[in-house]
Design a protein around this motif. Sequence first.
Motif, short mmCIF file in Angstrom:
data_model
loop_
_atom_site.label_atom_id
_atom_site.label_comp_id
_atom_site.label_asym_id
_atom_site.label_seq_id
_atom_site.Cartn_x
_atom_site.Cartn_y
_atom_site.Cartn_z
N GLY A 102 -29.88 -29.58 -39.61
CA GLY A 102 -28.90 -28.88 -38.80
C GLY A 102 -29.39 -28.51 -37.41
N PHE A 103 -30.69 -28.30 -37.28
CA PHE A 103 -31.26 -27.91 -35.98
C PHE A 103 -32.05 -29.05 -35.33
CE2 PHE A 103 -30.95 -23.75 -38.21
CZ PHE A 103 -30.01 -23.16 -37.37
N ALA A 104 -31.83 -30.28 -35.80
CA ALA A 104 -32.57 -31.44 -35.27
C ALA A 104 -32.34 -31.57 -33.76
CB ALA A 104 -32.14 -32.71 -35.98
N ALA A 105 -33.45 -31.75 -33.02
CA ALA A 105 -33.37 -31.83 -31.56
C ALA A 105 -33.10 -33.24 -31.07
CB ALA A 105 -34.66 -31.30 -30.95
N ASN A 106 -33.34 -34.23 -31.92
CA ASN A 106 -33.14 -35.62 -31.51
C ASN A 106 -32.92 -36.48 -32.76
OD1 ASN A 106 -35.86 -36.28 -32.56
ND2 ASN A 106 -36.56 -35.15 -30.76
#
Length: 512
Positions: A102-106
């Motif tokens: 859910g908080f993946a930056a890429n």
Amino acid sequence: MTSPTPQVAPGTPDRRRWFALAIVMTAAFMDLVDVTIVNIAIPSIQRDEGATFSQIQWITAGYALAFAAGLITGGRLGDIHGRKRIFLIGIGGFTLASALCGFAANPEMLVASRILQGAMAALMVPQVLSIVHATFPAHERGKVFGLFGAIVGLGAVSGPLLGALLTEWNLFGLEWRPIFLINLPVGIAGLILGRRFISESRAPRALKLDLVGVALVTLGLLMLLYPLTRGRELDWPVWGFVSMAGALPVFGALIAYERAKARKDGSPLLELSLFRVKSFAAGIAVQTVFGIALGIFFLVWTLYMQVGLGWSILRAGLTGVPFSIAVSVAAGLSVQKLVPRFGRKVLQAGALTMAAGVLTYIWESERYGAAITSWQMALPLVVMGVGMGLIVAPLTDAVLSDVPKEHAGSASGLINTVQQMGNALGLGLVSVVFFGVIDERVAPGAIGAEFVNGFQHALWWVAGVLVAIFLVMFLLPRTASGARGAEAAEVPGPGPEVPGSTAPEREKVLVP
């Protein structure tokens, strides 16, 4: 210092077993939804993250491969170290991986988090059936597996619907991320309540993890499933066919090694003696073929509605609601009312009913073409759902009914693994039975007719597979396994002898 864990008296049901059932069923539902919820949000992920096609492919394939490759090992770890312990590790890791997704930056972080999520699901999911098998007495398992079948039905279609709603609502401007973040409160609650209400159980003997077996089964599954997962994207390269063919000798080496391991110390990863249990061997065959049918249908159906008919995500998701309801209702009735009276005939009726629904769908698709509406699809979907409900719950019960409790984890891992293998085979066949008959060079205005034609062609294959399932079901026991288990439960005595042991031993069920 921890006090010794008391043991439940043999034959005494754990009074908290229904709370434990609710917890493990919620975890199973969370996994089932997560498998399907991502597909519906792929366009939003690609747009928001700028992911390449290969990365998008791995968001789904990475989860599936890690899940399938780790299921048997996850089941065995539960037998060795305790099913409650491994379940809690699995649900905790699954929740953490969901947060990372859910908080993946890429895109790279999202792919890595999905692989971790699949690996944690491989620890969590096999313990669900194992805990049920070890916690509930034989005469109650029919009712429990009926509930399990209902959960499977809800999960099959709830994923796309929930994914459509969460994506379209764009909660807090998070776009697609809530499809993963929704797992956090569910997973945390499952972790807390699981520690309180699930009783520990493990194999009665001190088993050891078979590391060579783990390596061989993981290698064989990856060699088989990786080319199937990426074959169409890579235009079916020669190395893919070589890899799939090479998986056969790897599985052969695995069987030979596991036999030697069983003779040596009685701690193989795969308990091959399970296949001498007729109900287990036949049930595994049916599970595999049934997985192929589902793998073909659900992907083709989604493409047919969203690409061929041009329907919105939400409309496609809502169209599947009658199917989900029908599966849930039929699953509950099949185990509690029908199987005790009619036995194997219920499952066979389910296969024929599902085939009748598929044929009805083909007829409606031919009659209405691209102008077909959601309400016109309701009839074949309800018929198919009833057929699936008559199969999923009794089949799980049939596979596990005569399995010794000390091998419940290994058996549960095998059940889930063959389901994943069947689905992967079905997804691979989609390239042939669906994309193989579609002319991708037609004008955009004619693409609907091409998808209608491809949908009809694929459904003929699904109908044929369901007829094959009907025939394979003749290998299942005639009578209701729940009835046999109830009779056996009335006669106290030692369980089946474990290969490598000197005397029959009971399952260890421990109160936390």
